[in-house]
Write an enzyme that holds these catalytic residues in place. Structure first.
Site, mmCIF file in Angstrom:
data_model
loop_
_atom_site.group_PDB
_atom_site.id
_atom_site.type_symbol
_atom_site.label_atom_id
_atom_site.label_comp_id
_atom_site.label_asym_id
_atom_site.label_seq_id
_atom_site.Cartn_x
_atom_site.Cartn_y
_atom_site.Cartn_z
ATOM 1 N N LYS A 13 -25.547 44.222 -13.438
ATOM 2 C CA LYS A 13 -24.840 42.959 -13.183
ATOM 3 C C LYS A 13 -25.004 41.969 -14.329
ATOM 4 O O LYS A 13 -24.041 41.351 -14.750
ATOM 5 C CB LYS A 13 -25.376 42.268 -11.913
ATOM 6 C CG LYS A 13 -25.064 42.950 -10.613
ATOM 7 C CD LYS A 13 -25.420 42.043 -9.431
ATOM 8 C CE LYS A 13 -26.873 41.647 -9.362
ATOM 9 N NZ LYS A 13 -27.793 42.771 -9.109
ATOM 10 N N ARG A 36 -26.721 36.332 -1.949
ATOM 11 C CA ARG A 36 -27.565 37.462 -1.567
ATOM 12 C C ARG A 36 -27.672 37.577 -0.043
ATOM 13 O O ARG A 36 -28.235 38.545 0.441
ATOM 14 C CB ARG A 36 -28.992 37.273 -2.096
ATOM 15 C CG ARG A 36 -29.169 37.468 -3.588
ATOM 16 C CD ARG A 36 -29.512 38.906 -3.914
ATOM 17 N NE ARG A 36 -30.671 39.130 -4.774
ATOM 18 C CZ ARG A 36 -30.772 38.874 -6.055
ATOM 19 N NH1 ARG A 36 -29.833 38.265 -6.705
ATOM 20 N NH2 ARG A 36 -31.859 39.217 -6.712
ATOM 21 N N ARG A 93 -36.515 49.755 -18.063
ATOM 22 C CA ARG A 93 -36.447 48.377 -18.556
ATOM 23 C C ARG A 93 -37.857 47.815 -18.737
ATOM 24 O O ARG A 93 -38.143 47.148 -19.718
ATOM 25 C CB ARG A 93 -35.660 47.529 -17.537
ATOM 26 C CG ARG A 93 -35.521 46.079 -17.900
ATOM 27 C CD ARG A 93 -34.352 45.444 -17.162
ATOM 28 N NE ARG A 93 -34.762 44.815 -15.912
ATOM 29 C CZ ARG A 93 -33.915 44.253 -15.050
ATOM 30 N NH1 ARG A 93 -32.613 44.272 -15.272
ATOM 31 N NH2 ARG A 93 -34.348 43.695 -13.950
ATOM 32 N N ARG A 133 -42.239 40.312 -14.606
ATOM 33 C CA ARG A 133 -43.304 40.705 -13.680
ATOM 34 C C ARG A 133 -42.750 41.412 -12.456
ATOM 35 O O ARG A 133 -43.404 42.258 -11.866
ATOM 36 C CB ARG A 133 -44.104 39.475 -13.259
ATOM 37 C CG ARG A 133 -45.084 39.096 -14.351
ATOM 38 C CD ARG A 133 -46.223 38.331 -13.773
ATOM 39 N NE ARG A 133 -45.960 36.913 -13.954
ATOM 40 C CZ ARG A 133 -46.762 35.973 -13.534
ATOM 41 N NH1 ARG A 133 -47.837 36.270 -12.853
ATOM 42 N NH2 ARG A 133 -46.478 34.716 -13.764
ATOM 43 N N ARG A 146 -37.949 44.897 -4.142
ATOM 44 C CA ARG A 146 -36.657 44.272 -4.453
ATOM 45 C C ARG A 146 -35.515 45.148 -3.973
ATOM 46 O O ARG A 146 -34.511 44.654 -3.450
ATOM 47 C CB ARG A 146 -36.543 44.003 -5.959
ATOM 48 C CG ARG A 146 -37.399 42.809 -6.376
ATOM 49 C CD ARG A 146 -37.540 42.720 -7.882
ATOM 50 N NE ARG A 146 -36.274 42.592 -8.573
ATOM 51 C CZ ARG A 146 -36.061 43.023 -9.813
ATOM 52 N NH1 ARG A 146 -37.019 43.631 -10.479
ATOM 53 N NH2 ARG A 146 -34.888 42.860 -10.359
HETATM 54 P P1 AMP Z 1 -32.465 38.778 -10.087
HETATM 55 O O1 AMP Z 1 -32.676 38.528 -11.534
HETATM 56 O O2 AMP Z 1 -31.080 38.449 -9.631
HETATM 57 O O3 AMP Z 1 -32.922 40.155 -9.651
HETATM 58 O O4 AMP Z 1 -33.394 37.729 -9.304
HETATM 59 C C1 AMP Z 1 -34.795 37.727 -9.490
HETATM 60 C C2 AMP Z 1 -35.502 37.102 -8.296
HETATM 61 O O5 AMP Z 1 -35.058 35.741 -8.124
HETATM 62 C C3 AMP Z 1 -35.200 37.767 -6.955
HETATM 63 O O6 AMP Z 1 -36.021 38.886 -6.701
HETATM 64 C C4 AMP Z 1 -35.494 36.617 -5.995
HETATM 65 O O7 AMP Z 1 -36.879 36.398 -5.850
HETATM 66 C C5 AMP Z 1 -34.922 35.422 -6.752
HETATM 67 N N1 AMP Z 1 -33.489 35.222 -6.453
HETATM 68 C C6 AMP Z 1 -32.447 35.351 -7.331
HETATM 69 N N2 AMP Z 1 -31.272 35.096 -6.732
HETATM 70 C C7 AMP Z 1 -31.564 34.816 -5.438
HETATM 71 C C8 AMP Z 1 -30.767 34.476 -4.315
HETATM 72 N N3 AMP Z 1 -29.421 34.398 -4.401
HETATM 73 N N4 AMP Z 1 -31.400 34.251 -3.128
HETATM 74 C C9 AMP Z 1 -32.752 34.330 -3.024
HETATM 75 N N5 AMP Z 1 -33.566 34.647 -4.052
HETATM 76 C C10 AMP Z 1 -32.989 34.885 -5.261
#
Ligand code: AMP
Length: 197
Positions: free
Chosen positions: A16, A92, A129, A139, A149
């Site tokens: 993404k 999300r 990655r 982290r 995740r």
């Molecule tokens: P990502 O880079 O999109 O995988 O986001 C990294 C982390 O940020 C996620 O594992 C969540 O802890 C937090 N996060 C990012 N976007 C959201 C969202 N839309 N809702 C809740 N937590 C988020």
């Protein structure tokens, strides 16, 4: 008014971030990544507090209210209104999708694209990655956190995809292949959406 309004859905590691950034160049739209905003040490998120940071490091989702406020603030800025956007990592949850709809009303997003990549594939990509980044790795790319995740994603993703599908806004795109191949598929979808006006 404005350029295309795009949402990219897909598992962590589906590509993404890479594709959203390419689409932002191709269409001149603003790339809004909640993950990047949340990780930015100089951003408003620095004020988030240790609880939120711990949740991110642990691979847990943050509270809807907090993330919705963050996105609403960004979406209201002139560049987004003028140029359109590609959202990466938001919504999300169905509650976040409702909030996005309220931000855009009476208009909507033009299309939500689900970048489909099988769980086994994203798992090995995320491990790669982490190894490639070495000391600088995120982290939350640690192996046990990746599991969490992905599990979190599975728990919420179907409901979010369904939210867009019910409104006729969802297109599923195969996320396997080279970056260029996937970008070409995404462009075809976005161009068709724009042409359909
Ligand atoms: P990502 O880079 O999109 O995988 O986001 C990294 C982390 O940020 C996620 O594992 C969540 O802890 C937090 N996060 C990012 N976007 C959201 C969202 N839309 N809702 C809740 N937590 C988020």
């Amino acid at each position: 008014m404005g350029g295309p309004r795009l949402v990219l859905l897909g598992r962590p590691g589906a590509g993404k971030g890479t594709q959203a950034s390419l689409l932002s160049e191709i269409y001149g739209v603003v790339h809004i990544s909640t993950g990047d905003m949340l990780r930015d040490p100089s951003g408003s998120v620095a004020a988030l507090g240790s609880e939120a940071r711990a949740a991110i490091d642990a691979g847990e989702l943050l509270a809807d209210d907090l993330v919705i406020a963050l996105v609403a603030g960004r979406m209201a800025q002139d560049d987004v209104v003028e140029r359109g956007f590609v959202l990466d990592g938001f919504p999300r949850t169905p509650a976040q999708a409702d909030a996005l709809a309220a931000m855009l009303a009476p208009e909507t997003v033009d299309v939500a694209i689900d970048l489909e990549v099988a769980p086994e594939v994203v798992q090995s990509r995320l491990v790669g990655r982490r190894l490639a980044a070495g000391e600088a790795s995120r982290r939350d790319d640690a192996e046990e956190v990746v599991e969490r995740r992905l599990a979190r994603y599975e728990a919420e993703a179907a409901a979010v995809a369904e939210w867009f599908a019910r409104r006729g806004l969802l297109v599923v795109v195969d996320g396997l292949g080279t970056t260029e191949e996937v970008t070409a598929r995404l462009r075809a979808v976005v161009d068709a959406t724009i042409a359909a006006g």
